[in-house]
Motif scaffolding. Structure first.
Motif, PDB file in Angstrom:
ATOM      1  N   ASP A 232       0.838  -1.187   0.000  1.00  0.00           N
ATOM      2  CA  ASP A 232       0.000   0.000   0.000  1.00  0.00           C
ATOM      3  C   ASP A 232       0.878   1.243   0.000  1.00  0.00           C
ATOM      4  OD1 ASP A 232      -2.599   1.171   0.058  1.00  0.00           O
ATOM      5  OD2 ASP A 232      -2.275   1.673   2.173  1.00  0.00           O
ATOM      6  N   GLY A 233       0.564   2.177  -0.884  1.00  0.00           N
ATOM      7  CA  GLY A 233       1.298   3.427  -0.954  1.00  0.00           C
ATOM      8  C   GLY A 233       2.471   3.420  -1.909  1.00  0.00           C
ATOM      9  N   ASP A 234       2.770   2.280  -2.539  1.00  0.00           N
ATOM     10  CA  ASP A 234       3.859   2.231  -3.511  1.00  0.00           C
ATOM     11  C   ASP A 234       3.562   3.155  -4.683  1.00  0.00           C
ATOM     12  OD1 ASP A 234       5.548   0.469  -2.234  1.00  0.00           O
ATOM     13  OD2 ASP A 234       4.953  -1.277  -3.415  1.00  0.00           O
ATOM     14  N   GLU A 235       4.624   3.546  -5.372  1.00  0.00           N
ATOM     15  CA  GLU A 235       4.491   4.334  -6.586  1.00  0.00           C
ATOM     16  C   GLU A 235       5.238   3.608  -7.705  1.00  0.00           C
ATOM     17  OE1 GLU A 235       5.502   8.800  -8.263  1.00  0.00           O
ATOM     18  OE2 GLU A 235       5.251   8.471  -6.116  1.00  0.00           O
ATOM     19  N   LEU A 236       4.532   3.356  -8.794  1.00  0.00           N
ATOM     20  CA  LEU A 236       5.107   2.682  -9.955  1.00  0.00           C
ATOM     21  C   LEU A 236       5.230   3.690 -11.088  1.00  0.00           C
ATOM     22  CD1 LEU A 236       6.014  -0.019 -11.268  1.00  0.00           C
ATOM     23  CD2 LEU A 236       3.673  -0.222 -12.117  1.00  0.00           C
ATOM     24  N   THR A 237       6.447   3.806 -11.614  1.00  0.00           N
ATOM     25  CA  THR A 237       6.699   4.684 -12.751  1.00  0.00           C
ATOM     26  C   THR A 237       7.142   3.833 -13.922  1.00  0.00           C
ATOM     27  OG1 THR A 237       7.392   6.468 -11.271  1.00  0.00           O
ATOM     28  CG2 THR A 237       8.082   6.636 -13.572  1.00  0.00           C
ATOM     29  N   ILE A 238       6.496   4.048 -15.064  1.00  0.00           N
ATOM     30  CA  ILE A 238       6.832   3.328 -16.287  1.00  0.00           C
ATOM     31  C   ILE A 238       7.423   4.335 -17.257  1.00  0.00           C
ATOM     32  CG2 ILE A 238       5.950   1.938 -18.190  1.00  0.00           C
ATOM     33  CD1 ILE A 238       3.617   1.153 -16.339  1.00  0.00           C
ATOM     34  N   LEU A 239       8.611   4.007 -17.765  1.00  0.00           N
ATOM     35  CA  LEU A 239       9.295   4.879 -18.729  1.00  0.00           C
ATOM     36  C   LEU A 239       9.539   4.103 -20.013  1.00  0.00           C
ATOM     37  CD1 LEU A 239      12.010   6.367 -16.349  1.00  0.00           C
ATOM     38  CD2 LEU A 239       9.847   7.423 -17.025  1.00  0.00           C
ATOM     39  N   MET A 240       9.510   4.824 -21.124  1.00  0.00           N
ATOM     40  CA  MET A 240       9.799   4.222 -22.421  1.00  0.00           C
ATOM     41  C   MET A 240      11.174   4.658 -22.864  1.00  0.00           C
ATOM     42  SD  MET A 240       6.136   4.661 -24.291  1.00  0.00           S
ATOM     43  CE  MET A 240       6.400   3.407 -25.524  1.00  0.00           C
ATOM     44  N   SER A 241      11.916   3.732 -23.462  1.00  0.00           N
ATOM     45  CA  SER A 241      13.235   4.055 -24.003  1.00  0.00           C
ATOM     46  C   SER A 241      13.077   4.927 -25.240  1.00  0.00           C
ATOM     47  CB  SER A 241      13.974   2.783 -24.396  1.00  0.00           C
ATOM     48  OG  SER A 241      14.162   1.959 -23.281  1.00  0.00           O
ATOM     49  N   ASN A 242      14.017   5.817 -25.416  1.00  0.00           N
ATOM     50  CA  ASN A 242      14.049   6.636 -26.635  1.00  0.00           C
ATOM     51  C   ASN A 242      15.022   6.002 -27.604  1.00  0.00           C
ATOM     52  OD1 ASN A 242      12.267   8.606 -25.735  1.00  0.00           O
ATOM     53  ND2 ASN A 242      13.896   9.746 -24.718  1.00  0.00           N
ATOM     54  N   ALA A 243      14.640   5.987 -28.852  1.00  0.00           N
ATOM     55  CA  ALA A 243      15.522   5.440 -29.878  1.00  0.00           C
ATOM     56  C   ALA A 243      15.387   6.310 -31.118  1.00  0.00           C
ATOM     57  CB  ALA A 243      15.144   4.007 -30.196  1.00  0.00           C
TER      58      ALA A 243
END
Length: 93
Positions: free
Chosen positions: A80-91
């Motif tokens: 509870d309370g976690d933060e998930l960040t999703i990033l995309m690679s740049n190419a």
């Protein structure tokens, strides 16, 4: 039930507009993505993030600033309370 804060890259925001926090029943990131599929407009957001049970190679995920690949991958435990960040690679070239 756990409440997880999500930060999506702009390319995925069209599938989850306005969602900043999601309530998750489960203990792992895979459980989180099952929950997202249930509330996604397209019902297939996990297909854009997961391929054959693994995170797609062009994505990076961080759970409270820890690289998910280094803390169990999609089996990483969530709380509870976690933060998930999703990033995309740049190419490009």
């Amino acid at each position: 039930m756990k409440s997880i804060k999500l930060n999506f890259p702009s390319a995925l925001q069209k599938f989850m507009p306005g969602i900043v926090e999601v309530d998750v029943e489960g203990d792992t990131l895979m459980d989180l993505f099952s929950t997202l599929d249930d509330c996604s407009l397209s019902n297939d957001i996990s297909e854009r993030i997961i391929d054959d049970g693994e995170l797609r190679p062009f994505l990076r995920m961080f759970l409270d600033e820890r690289d998910v690949k280094q803390c169990g991958g999609l089996s990483a435990p969530i709380k509870d309370g976690d933060e998930l960040t999703i990033l995309m690679s740049n190419a490009g070239g």
